[in-house]
Design an enzyme around this catalytic site. Structure first.
Site, PDB file in Angstrom:
ATOM      1  N   CYS A  75      -3.277  -5.336   4.222  1.00 40.22           N
ATOM      2  CA  CYS A  75      -1.880  -5.361   4.649  1.00 40.22           C
ATOM      3  C   CYS A  75      -1.593  -6.731   5.252  1.00 40.22           C
ATOM      4  O   CYS A  75      -2.087  -7.047   6.343  1.00 40.22           O
ATOM      5  CB  CYS A  75      -1.606  -4.257   5.668  1.00 40.22           C
ATOM      6  SG  CYS A  75       0.093  -4.227   6.271  1.00 40.22           S
ATOM      7  N   HIS A 161      -1.356  -4.512  -7.030  1.00 36.50           N
ATOM      8  CA  HIS A 161       0.073  -4.777  -7.165  1.00 36.50           C
ATOM      9  C   HIS A 161       0.469  -4.890  -8.638  1.00 36.50           C
ATOM     10  O   HIS A 161      -0.268  -5.464  -9.448  1.00 36.50           O
ATOM     11  CB  HIS A 161       0.462  -6.090  -6.472  1.00 36.50           C
ATOM     12  CG  HIS A 161       0.417  -6.012  -4.989  1.00 36.50           C
ATOM     13  ND1 HIS A 161       1.519  -5.706  -4.230  1.00 36.50           N
ATOM     14  CD2 HIS A 161      -0.611  -6.195  -4.119  1.00 36.50           C
ATOM     15  CE1 HIS A 161       1.173  -5.703  -2.955  1.00 36.50           C
ATOM     16  NE2 HIS A 161      -0.108  -6.002  -2.862  1.00 36.50           N
ATOM     17  N   GLU A 210       6.022   0.390  -1.675  1.00 38.37           N
ATOM     18  CA  GLU A 210       4.631   0.432  -1.244  1.00 38.37           C
ATOM     19  C   GLU A 210       4.067   1.834  -1.415  1.00 38.37           C
ATOM     20  O   GLU A 210       4.703   2.819  -1.034  1.00 38.37           O
ATOM     21  CB  GLU A 210       4.502   0.007   0.221  1.00 38.37           C
ATOM     22  CG  GLU A 210       4.842  -1.451   0.477  1.00 38.37           C
ATOM     23  CD  GLU A 210       4.350  -1.926   1.826  1.00 38.37           C
ATOM     24  OE1 GLU A 210       3.168  -1.655   2.164  1.00 38.37           O
ATOM     25  OE2 GLU A 210       5.133  -2.548   2.568  1.00 38.37           O
ATOM     26  N   CYS A 219       7.041  -6.693   2.553  1.00 41.21           N
ATOM     27  CA  CYS A 219       5.645  -6.406   2.223  1.00 41.21           C
ATOM     28  C   CYS A 219       4.926  -7.734   2.063  1.00 41.21           C
ATOM     29  O   CYS A 219       5.235  -8.501   1.157  1.00 41.21           O
ATOM     30  CB  CYS A 219       5.552  -5.576   0.942  1.00 41.21           C
ATOM     31  SG  CYS A 219       3.849  -5.244   0.410  1.00 41.21           S
ATOM     32  N   GLY A 222       2.765  -7.915  -0.980  1.00 37.73           N
ATOM     33  CA  GLY A 222       3.698  -7.895  -2.106  1.00 37.73           C
ATOM     34  C   GLY A 222       4.302  -9.261  -2.355  1.00 37.73           C
ATOM     35  O   GLY A 222       4.471  -9.687  -3.515  1.00 37.73           O
TER      36      GLY A 222
END
Length: 276
Positions: A75, A161, A210, A219, A222
């Site tokens: 994260c 992703h 997410e 994100c 992301g």
């Protein structure tokens, strides 16, 4: 049981940080799911469980639990928030420190709450790194999502992703397409889904669905994945500003063989105590 927490966010991507060092209690998955509820709990996208360092070179280690109780590998905004929290507790700015994430070492540079940077490692475009059961074509790859052929690129930033190029992020069905692609059998561990609108070679707009949390205000991984995918496709330059619903991140990636850095603002919203 008394449980202390710090509510933090990176551009609206919000976290409850539980410091589980020094024999402090560690909340279990069921409790975290209840606390994630935005009406009946604290409300957060992810919980960050801070633990002791794995070696003398690190400031701390951490685990990440989504709002739905699933534990995940990485994260980016969470790492930035933890770096800021530890730097403020040290009362030293600027500050450089190292964190032990579930997928490896994270270097952080904290200049101020408006400028917290983390090194996210080198993007990995191999389908098996996500994992992703790739069809014969690609990259980019194509799958039927909600009965519509959908083209996307895949990249691992320590977590999986898929990045979809779009003309206008404001008109995209992020929830519908994002949930369907996230849960597609081709992604055995599910995936985060980014919708990227290229504004220029140095700027993109981005919305991210997410896994385990739905669409978030920002994100971090992301943003890194979108820039990496855009660079891989020859669409973006090494320095890119990423405009998300909650604000802007800056992503820097020179290219293959080099680590990717992400920077932006982070903040403490409030601190609290739960009497369970």
């Amino acid at each position: 049981m008394i449980l202390k927490f710090v509510k933090m966010h990176g551009l609206g991507n919000d976290f409850a940080v539980f410091d589980c060092r020094d024999d402090a209690p560690t909340p279990d998955t069921g409790l975290l799911r209840r606390l994630a509820d935005r009406r009946n709990g604290i409300g957060f996208d992810q919980a960050l469980l801070l633990a002791g360092p794995r070696d003398a070179a690190s400031a701390a280690s951490y685990r990440i639990v989504n709002a739905d109780g699933s534990e995940v590998e990485q994260c980016g905004n969470g790492a930035r928030c933890l770096a800021l929290l530890l730097a403020l507790r040290r009362e030293v700015l600027p500050c450089e420190l190292t964190l032990d994430s579930p997928t490896g070492t994270i270097r952080a540079r904290v200049t101020s709450p408006d400028n917290v940077a983390v090194e996210m490692g080198e993007p990995d475009f191999r389908p098996q790194a996500l994992p992703f059961v790739a069809p014969a074509d690609g990259p980019p790859y194509t799958l039927d999502i909600n009965a519509v052929p959908t083209r996307f690129r895949v990249v691992s930033m320590g977590n999986p992703h898929a990045v979809i190029d779009v003309e206008d992020v404001d008109s995209v069905d992020v929830a519908g397409i994002g949930a369907a692609l996230c849960e597609h059998p081709a992604f055995p561990m599910r995936c985060n889904v980014g919708f990227m609108q290229r504004v220029s070679e140095k700027r993109i707009r981005l919305r991210v669905f997410e896994r385990g949390a739905g669409e978030t205000r920002a994100c971090g991984t992301g943003a890194c994945a979108a820039v990496a995918a855009g660079r891989f496709a020859g669409l973006l330059e090494p320095e890119v500003d990423v405009c998300l619903p909650g604000g802007e991140l800056h992503v820097s990636w020179p290219g293959a063989g080099e680590p990717l850095w992400m920077s932006g603002a982070a903040a403490i919203a409030f601190e609290g105590t739960l009497n369970l």
